[in-house]
Design a protein around this motif. Structure first.
Motif, PDB file in Angstrom:
ATOM      1  N   LEU A   1      -4.916  23.673  25.949  1.00 35.69           N
ATOM      2  CA  LEU A   1      -5.072  24.950  25.241  1.00 35.69           C
ATOM      3  C   LEU A   1      -3.853  25.314  24.411  1.00 35.69           C
ATOM      4  O   LEU A   1      -3.970  25.968  23.385  1.00 35.69           O
ATOM      5  CB  LEU A   1      -5.327  26.084  26.251  1.00 35.69           C
ATOM      6  CG  LEU A   1      -6.545  25.969  27.152  1.00 35.69           C
ATOM      7  CD1 LEU A   1      -6.655  27.203  28.031  1.00 35.69           C
ATOM      8  CD2 LEU A   1      -7.814  25.811  26.339  1.00 35.69           C
TER       9      LEU A   1
ATOM     10  N   ASN B   1      -2.692  22.597  20.916  1.00 35.60           N
ATOM     11  CA  ASN B   1      -4.023  22.236  20.446  1.00 35.60           C
ATOM     12  C   ASN B   1      -3.923  21.740  19.000  1.00 35.60           C
ATOM     13  O   ASN B   1      -3.463  22.464  18.115  1.00 35.60           O
ATOM     14  CB  ASN B   1      -4.893  23.496  20.560  1.00 35.60           C
ATOM     15  CG  ASN B   1      -6.323  23.265  20.154  1.00 35.60           C
ATOM     16  OD1 ASN B   1      -6.605  22.458  19.272  1.00 35.60           O
ATOM     17  ND2 ASN B   1      -7.222  23.985  20.792  1.00 35.60           N
TER      18      ASN B   1
ATOM     19  N   SER C   1     -16.891  33.132  20.016  1.00 33.07           N
ATOM     20  CA  SER C   1     -15.562  33.672  19.685  1.00 33.07           C
ATOM     21  C   SER C   1     -15.715  34.940  18.844  1.00 33.07           C
ATOM     22  O   SER C   1     -16.785  35.176  18.280  1.00 33.07           O
ATOM     23  CB  SER C   1     -14.769  32.629  18.883  1.00 33.07           C
ATOM     24  OG  SER C   1     -15.495  32.231  17.732  1.00 33.07           O
TER      25      SER C   1
ATOM     26  N   ASN D   1      -9.665  29.188  23.152  1.00 34.17           N
ATOM     27  CA  ASN D   1      -8.898  28.809  21.951  1.00 34.17           C
ATOM     28  C   ASN D   1      -7.741  29.752  21.651  1.00 34.17           C
ATOM     29  O   ASN D   1      -7.002  29.511  20.703  1.00 34.17           O
ATOM     30  CB  ASN D   1      -9.826  28.777  20.730  1.00 34.17           C
ATOM     31  CG  ASN D   1     -10.783  27.605  20.792  1.00 34.17           C
ATOM     32  OD1 ASN D   1     -10.361  26.463  20.646  1.00 34.17           O
ATOM     33  ND2 ASN D   1     -12.043  27.869  21.048  1.00 34.17           N
TER      34      ASN D   1
ATOM     35  N   MET E   1      -7.234  30.925  16.949  1.00 31.20           N
ATOM     36  CA  MET E   1      -7.451  29.665  16.221  1.00 31.20           C
ATOM     37  C   MET E   1      -7.532  29.947  14.720  1.00 31.20           C
ATOM     38  O   MET E   1      -8.425  30.662  14.264  1.00 31.20           O
ATOM     39  CB  MET E   1      -8.755  29.028  16.712  1.00 31.20           C
ATOM     40  CG  MET E   1      -9.144  27.752  15.999  1.00 31.20           C
ATOM     41  SD  MET E   1      -7.932  26.429  16.184  1.00 31.20           S
ATOM     42  CE  MET E   1      -8.251  25.901  17.881  1.00 31.20           C
TER      43      MET E   1
END
Ligand code: PMP
Length: 298
Positions: free
Chosen positions: A139, A142, A201, A263, A266
Motif C-alpha cells: 500500500l 505503490n 473509491s 489506495n 491515488m
C-alpha cells in the motif's frame, strides 16, 4: 527447489495471494480451502449483507474505529444486529493479521443475514454469517501512485442507498471491468451529468489549489479515507469544497485523484483519454498522499 516453484511462489506473493492463508468463518479460524458457507446464505442469494475493508500497514489496522462506526450504521440501516461483540470483532481482525503475518494489505470482513430457506422476508432466529480474510498488498510504496492512473467514466447503475456498504456490488464489478478493458485503473460513475464516485473509491478534482469532491449523501459511500483526508487537509491548510462536478470540469482540472482504504490517495493523470495536469501526479495530490500515508504509518 524447482525454479518453477520459486517463480510461482514469488508470483503468488506479488499477486497478493498469501499461500495457505488462514480465514475466519463464524467463530473459527481455518485454512482458506476449508472456509465455506452455505449455498442458502442470504449474502449469496440476495446480497443481503454488509462489509468493511480495513487497511493494514506495518501489521497495524489503519482507521479501525471509523470503519466500525460505518459498519454499525450499515447494520442499522439494514436492520441487523452485530454478529458478535465489538471486542470479538476487533480480536478477529488482530488474529487474522497475526496468523497471516500480514505486514501490508487489508482485512476484509463481511456480515450477512445468515442462511435460511430462500424467502425475501427476514428469517426468524437465524444466526448471521460472519467471515473475515486478509489480502496482501503493497500500500505504501505503490508503483501506480508514482505514475498516476487512468480512469474512465461510466453511467452509475447502482441503487439509491449507496451510503450503505452493501455486498451488492454488481454495478461496481461491471464498471471496474469496463475500466480494465479500457486499460484504466478505475471507473468514475456519472449520474445526472455529475460524477458520483469511483466503483470502489471516492472522486476528487483540484482546481486553482482547491480540492473539489461530492458531499456525502445517499448517492455515495462516506469513505473512511475521505473523512481522514478532510481532517488532515484542514490541518495543512488545503481547502476542500464539497460539491458535485461534471466529467467536463474534471477534464479541465489541474489535478485529479481518488481515495480508498486500499489506495489511500491515488493520483489520476488521465480521464476518458484526456490528460490531466500534464499527465503527472499534481503537487496538491502528492502532498495529500504524503500526509495521509504519514498518518497511516504513525
Ligand atoms: N466509494 C465506494 C463505492 C467504495 O466501495 C469505497 C471503498 N470501500 C470507497 C468509496 C472508499 O471508502 P474507504 O475510504 O472507506 O475505503
Amino acid at each position: 527447489m524447482d525454479p518453477r516453484v520459486k517463480i510461482w511462489f514469488v508470483g503468488a506473493i506479488n499477486e497478493g495471494i498469501a499461500m495457505s492463508r488462514t480465514v475466519y468463518v463464524n467463530g473459527a479460524y481455518m485454512p482458506e480451502a476449508e472456509g465455506k458457507v452455505s449455498i442458502f446464505d442470504r449474502g449469496f442469494l440476495f446480497a443481503d449483507g454488509v462489509y468493511e475493508v480495513t487497511a493494514v500497514v506495518g501489521g497495524k489496522l489503519v482507521d479501525y474505529e471509523p470503519h466500525m462506526e460505518r459498519l454499525e450504521r450499515s447494520l442499522k440501516e439494514i436492520e441487523m444486529d452485530w454478529p458478535c461483540s465489538r471486542e470479538e470483532l476487533k480480536a478477529m481482525h488482530m488474529e487474522l493479521i497475526r496468523r497471516n503475518k500480514l505486514d501490508q494489505g487489508w482485512v476484509y470482513m463481511q456480515i450477512t443475514r445468515g442462511s435460511a430457506d430462500r424467502d425475501f422476508k427476514f428469517p426468524k432466529d437465524t444466526k448471521p454469517t460472519l467471515i473475515g480474510f486478509t489480502q496482501v498488498k503493497n500500500l505504501v510504496d505503490n508503483a501506480d501512485a508514482r505514475t498516476g492512473v487512468k480512469v474512465i467514466t461510466v453511467p452509475d447503475l447502482r441503487w439509491m442507498r449507496r451510503d450503505i456498504k452493501s455486498v451488492m456490488l454488481l454495478a461496481p464489478v461491471l464498471g471496474k471491468q469496463a475500466a480494465a478493458k479500457a486499460g484504466a485503473f478505475e471507473a468514475w460513475m456519472v449520474e445526472n451529468g455529475k460524477v458520483t464516485e469511483g466503483t470502489s473509491s471516492n472522486a476528487y478534482i483540484v482546481k486553482d489549489g482547491k480540492v473539489i469532491t461530492r458531499p456525502v449523501s445517499n448517492s455515495i459511500l462516506a469513505g473512511v479515507t475521505r473523512r481522514g483526508l478532510f481532517k488532515l487537509a484542514r490541518e495543512h491548510g488545503v481547502e476542500i469544497e464539497e460539491r458535485a462536478f461534471t466529467p467536463e470540469e474534471a477534464y479541465a482540472a489541474d489535478e485529479a485523484f481518488l481515495t480508498s482504504s486500499s489506495n489511500f490517495v491515488m493520483p489520476i493523470v488521465e480521464i476518458d483519454g484526456k490528460r490531466i495536469g500534464g499527465g503527472q501526479p499534481g503537487p496538491v495530490t502528492r502532498e495529500l498522499r504524503e500526509i495521509v500515508l504519514a498518518e497511516a504509518m504513525r
